[in-house]
Write a protein that holds these residues in place. Structure first.
Motif, PDB file in Angstrom:
ATOM      1  N   MET A  35       0.843  -1.199   0.000  1.00  0.00           N
ATOM      2  CA  MET A  35       0.000   0.000   0.000  1.00  0.00           C
ATOM      3  C   MET A  35       0.879   1.249   0.000  1.00  0.00           C
ATOM      4  SD  MET A  35      -2.968   1.180   2.731  1.00  0.00           S
ATOM      5  CE  MET A  35      -3.918  -0.315   2.489  1.00  0.00           C
ATOM      6  N   THR A  36       0.658   2.155  -0.927  1.00  0.00           N
ATOM      7  CA  THR A  36       1.462   3.363  -0.995  1.00  0.00           C
ATOM      8  C   THR A  36       1.157   4.270   0.195  1.00  0.00           C
ATOM      9  OG1 THR A  36      -0.173   4.598  -2.276  1.00  0.00           O
ATOM     10  CG2 THR A  36       1.408   3.254  -3.510  1.00  0.00           C
ATOM     11  N   ARG A  37       2.034   5.245   0.405  1.00  0.00           N
ATOM     12  CA  ARG A  37       1.858   6.171   1.518  1.00  0.00           C
ATOM     13  C   ARG A  37       0.548   6.953   1.362  1.00  0.00           C
ATOM     14  NH1 ARG A  37       3.016  11.512   2.466  1.00  0.00           N
ATOM     15  NH2 ARG A  37       3.473  12.047   4.656  1.00  0.00           N
ATOM     16  N   VAL A  38       0.264   7.429   0.167  1.00  0.00           N
ATOM     17  CA  VAL A  38      -0.957   8.200  -0.063  1.00  0.00           C
ATOM     18  C   VAL A  38      -2.192   7.346   0.210  1.00  0.00           C
ATOM     19  CG1 VAL A  38      -2.330   9.409  -1.796  1.00  0.00           C
ATOM     20  CG2 VAL A  38       0.145   9.757  -1.697  1.00  0.00           C
ATOM     21  N   ARG A  39      -2.184   6.114  -0.264  1.00  0.00           N
ATOM     22  CA  ARG A  39      -3.323   5.230  -0.031  1.00  0.00           C
ATOM     23  C   ARG A  39      -3.470   4.912   1.453  1.00  0.00           C
ATOM     24  NH1 ARG A  39      -3.653   0.139  -3.896  1.00  0.00           N
ATOM     25  NH2 ARG A  39      -5.621   0.003  -2.716  1.00  0.00           N
ATOM     26  N   THR A  40      -2.340   4.759   2.147  1.00  0.00           N
ATOM     27  CA  THR A  40      -2.396   4.500   3.587  1.00  0.00           C
ATOM     28  C   THR A  40      -3.064   5.653   4.312  1.00  0.00           C
ATOM     29  OG1 THR A  40      -0.371   3.161   3.519  1.00  0.00           O
ATOM     30  CG2 THR A  40      -1.042   4.030   5.657  1.00  0.00           C
ATOM     31  N   LEU A  41      -2.627   6.887   4.016  1.00  0.00           N
ATOM     32  CA  LEU A  41      -3.196   8.053   4.678  1.00  0.00           C
ATOM     33  C   LEU A  41      -4.684   8.195   4.351  1.00  0.00           C
ATOM     34  CD1 LEU A  41      -0.276  10.600   4.159  1.00  0.00           C
ATOM     35  CD2 LEU A  41      -0.884   9.384   6.256  1.00  0.00           C
ATOM     36  N   ALA A  42      -5.044   7.902   3.104  1.00  0.00           N
ATOM     37  CA  ALA A  42      -6.457   7.967   2.719  1.00  0.00           C
ATOM     38  C   ALA A  42      -7.271   6.924   3.480  1.00  0.00           C
ATOM     39  CB  ALA A  42      -6.601   7.775   1.208  1.00  0.00           C
ATOM     40  N   VAL A  59       1.175  13.267   9.656  1.00  0.00           N
ATOM     41  CA  VAL A  59       0.955  13.003   8.234  1.00  0.00           C
ATOM     42  C   VAL A  59       2.254  13.172   7.454  1.00  0.00           C
ATOM     43  CG1 VAL A  59      -0.207  13.844   6.158  1.00  0.00           C
ATOM     44  CG2 VAL A  59      -1.490  13.612   8.295  1.00  0.00           C
ATOM     45  N   ARG A  60       3.004  14.202   7.807  1.00  0.00           N
ATOM     46  CA  ARG A  60       4.241  14.488   7.079  1.00  0.00           C
ATOM     47  C   ARG A  60       5.315  13.433   7.317  1.00  0.00           C
ATOM     48  NH1 ARG A  60       8.884  16.889   8.515  1.00  0.00           N
ATOM     49  NH2 ARG A  60       8.047  17.410  10.569  1.00  0.00           N
ATOM     50  N   THR A  61       5.365  12.881   8.519  1.00  0.00           N
ATOM     51  CA  THR A  61       6.461  11.972   8.868  1.00  0.00           C
ATOM     52  C   THR A  61       6.116  10.491   8.762  1.00  0.00           C
ATOM     53  OG1 THR A  61       5.842  12.104  11.215  1.00  0.00           O
ATOM     54  CG2 THR A  61       7.489  13.679  10.407  1.00  0.00           C
ATOM     55  N   TYR A  62       4.814  10.151   8.702  1.00  0.00           N
ATOM     56  CA  TYR A  62       4.460   8.735   8.659  1.00  0.00           C
ATOM     57  C   TYR A  62       4.774   8.161   7.279  1.00  0.00           C
ATOM     58  CZ  TYR A  62       1.822   4.410   9.164  1.00  0.00           C
ATOM     59  OH  TYR A  62       1.466   3.081   9.214  1.00  0.00           O
ATOM     60  N   PRO A  63       5.627   7.139   7.203  1.00  0.00           N
ATOM     61  CA  PRO A  63       6.045   6.615   5.894  1.00  0.00           C
ATOM     62  C   PRO A  63       5.003   5.760   5.192  1.00  0.00           C
ATOM     63  CG  PRO A  63       7.106   5.396   7.660  1.00  0.00           C
ATOM     64  CD  PRO A  63       6.356   6.510   8.312  1.00  0.00           C
ATOM     65  N   GLY A  64       3.965   5.343   5.906  1.00  0.00           N
ATOM     66  CA  GLY A  64       2.932   4.518   5.281  1.00  0.00           C
ATOM     67  C   GLY A  64       2.994   3.071   5.716  1.00  0.00           C
ATOM     68  N   HIS A  65       1.941   2.341   5.394  1.00  0.00           N
ATOM     69  CA  HIS A  65       1.838   0.924   5.719  1.00  0.00           C
ATOM     70  C   HIS A  65       2.907   0.133   4.951  1.00  0.00           C
ATOM     71  CE1 HIS A  65      -0.310  -2.587   7.139  1.00  0.00           C
ATOM     72  NE2 HIS A  65      -0.325  -3.087   5.926  1.00  0.00           N
ATOM     73  N   PRO A  66       3.607  -0.816   5.621  1.00  0.00           N
ATOM     74  CA  PRO A  66       3.298  -1.443   6.909  1.00  0.00           C
ATOM     75  C   PRO A  66       4.082  -0.888   8.095  1.00  0.00           C
ATOM     76  CG  PRO A  66       4.873  -2.782   5.748  1.00  0.00           C
ATOM     77  CD  PRO A  66       4.598  -1.596   4.861  1.00  0.00           C
ATOM     78  N   HIS A  67       4.637   0.316   7.979  1.00  0.00           N
ATOM     79  CA  HIS A  67       5.409   0.858   9.101  1.00  0.00           C
ATOM     80  C   HIS A  67       4.537   0.983  10.350  1.00  0.00           C
ATOM     81  CE1 HIS A  67       8.256   3.347  11.330  1.00  0.00           C
ATOM     82  NE2 HIS A  67       7.228   4.103  11.658  1.00  0.00           N
ATOM     83  N   GLU A  68       5.095   0.565  11.488  1.00  0.00           N
ATOM     84  CA  GLU A  68       4.393   0.641  12.767  1.00  0.00           C
ATOM     85  C   GLU A  68       5.367   1.103  13.832  1.00  0.00           C
ATOM     86  OE1 GLU A  68       1.315  -2.241  15.138  1.00  0.00           O
ATOM     87  OE2 GLU A  68       3.324  -3.044  14.803  1.00  0.00           O
TER      88      GLU A  68
END
Length: 295
Positions: A1-8, A109-118
């Protein structure tokens, strides 16, 4: 999942969670206590996010809820208040909470790299008791933070729905504390971001605000809630003895869990961090000690 899709996806989960909470407040049975009804709505919304987090195997989907829920609760309390409260106090309190929430959420939002980062702390907590992994995820990672934030937000409820004392000097102090706290958090995050973009392996940050406190971002966060507590006390001075309970609970969380976990990890990954512990104050910013005078 891309970062943009994760945030969405996270944004959609939050919309659903807010919808569930609002449905409870509007359509659910009323306890006749606005504060209790609000708490139940907040917990139901948290459970929605928990379900999404479990489904995606990523509890960091909850992280931004810390700063998303408070302004929504403040807005709701202001809209359904039973009597007119001091308009300027409501405006100043709302301004502090709104600016804090927008800044902190935008930083996530600016720093979260996206899924699957936890967040690494979540996996560490679950690994300490594998058989209780589900319970830890629900209680320690989702429910307790929501309860702590709600408790720290109770003074805002008092200021908006209960207290009727006219605007006074303590409101001015609360505004100054809130503004200073947001400015401190902003600068601390910028310094950390700049350092992360150019640091070398094993290097530690001990300059700027981070040379005066090992955790200036946590200190700034705490001071935001001190500001909220001061607004509540300004509205209802007789409740001064219990309104700061949320601040006390956050201090316990920072000092008893968040900071020890961060420092244990920093020591394991960066041996030079011991020098920072020896010279830089742990929490409240103040001039660093010299290496010679450090214990």
């Amino acid at each position: 999942m891309t970062r943009v899709r994760t945030l969405a996806f996270v944004a959609l989960a939050y919309v659903v969670a807010c919808g569930v909470g609002l449905a409870w407040l509007v359509l659910g049975p009323s306890s006749s206590w606005l504060l209790l009804d609000s708490l139940i709505a907040d917990l139901l919304a948290t459970l929605v996010i928990f379900a999404v987090s479990r489904g995606m195997r990523n509890s960091s989907f909850y992280d931004a809820w810390w700063s998303v829920a408070p302004p929504l609760l403040v807005l709701y309390w202001w809209l359904v208040r039973e009597h007119d409260t001091v308009g300027w106090r409501a405006a100043l309190l709302g301004l502090v909470v709104a600016v804090w929430a927008v800044r902190l959420t935008a930083n996530w939002v600016r720093t979260y790299p996206g899924h699957p980062h936890e967040d690494w702390r979540y996996d560490l907590l679950r690994s300490r008791a594998p058989r209780l992994e589900l319970l830890i995820d629900l209680v320690a990672i989702h429910v307790i933070p929501s309860l702590l934030v709600f408790l720290a937000l109770v003074p805002a409820y008092v200021a908006l729905s209960v207290g009727t004392r006219p605007l006074g000097w303590l409101d001015g102090v609360a505004l100054l504390v809130g503004a200073a706290a947001i400015a401190l958090e902003t600068r601390a995050d910028r310094e950390l971001s700049a350092f992360a973009g150019q640091r070398q392996p094993g290097e530690v940050l001990a300059t700027g605000l981070w040379g005066w406190s090992r955790h200036p971002n946590y200190f700034g966060e705490l001071c935001v809630w001190v500001s909220v507590a001061l607004f509540g006390i300004a509205a209802s001075p007789s409740d001064w003895w219990w309104l700061p309970l949320g601040v006390v609970a956050l201090v316990a969380m920072f000092q008893g869990a968040s900071i020890p976990m961060m420092e244990e990890r920093s020591l394991a990954r960066r041996p030079d961090y011991q020098r920072v512990i020896d010279t830089v104050p742990r929490f409240v910013p103040r001039p660093p000690r010299s290496a010679r005078s450090a214990p």
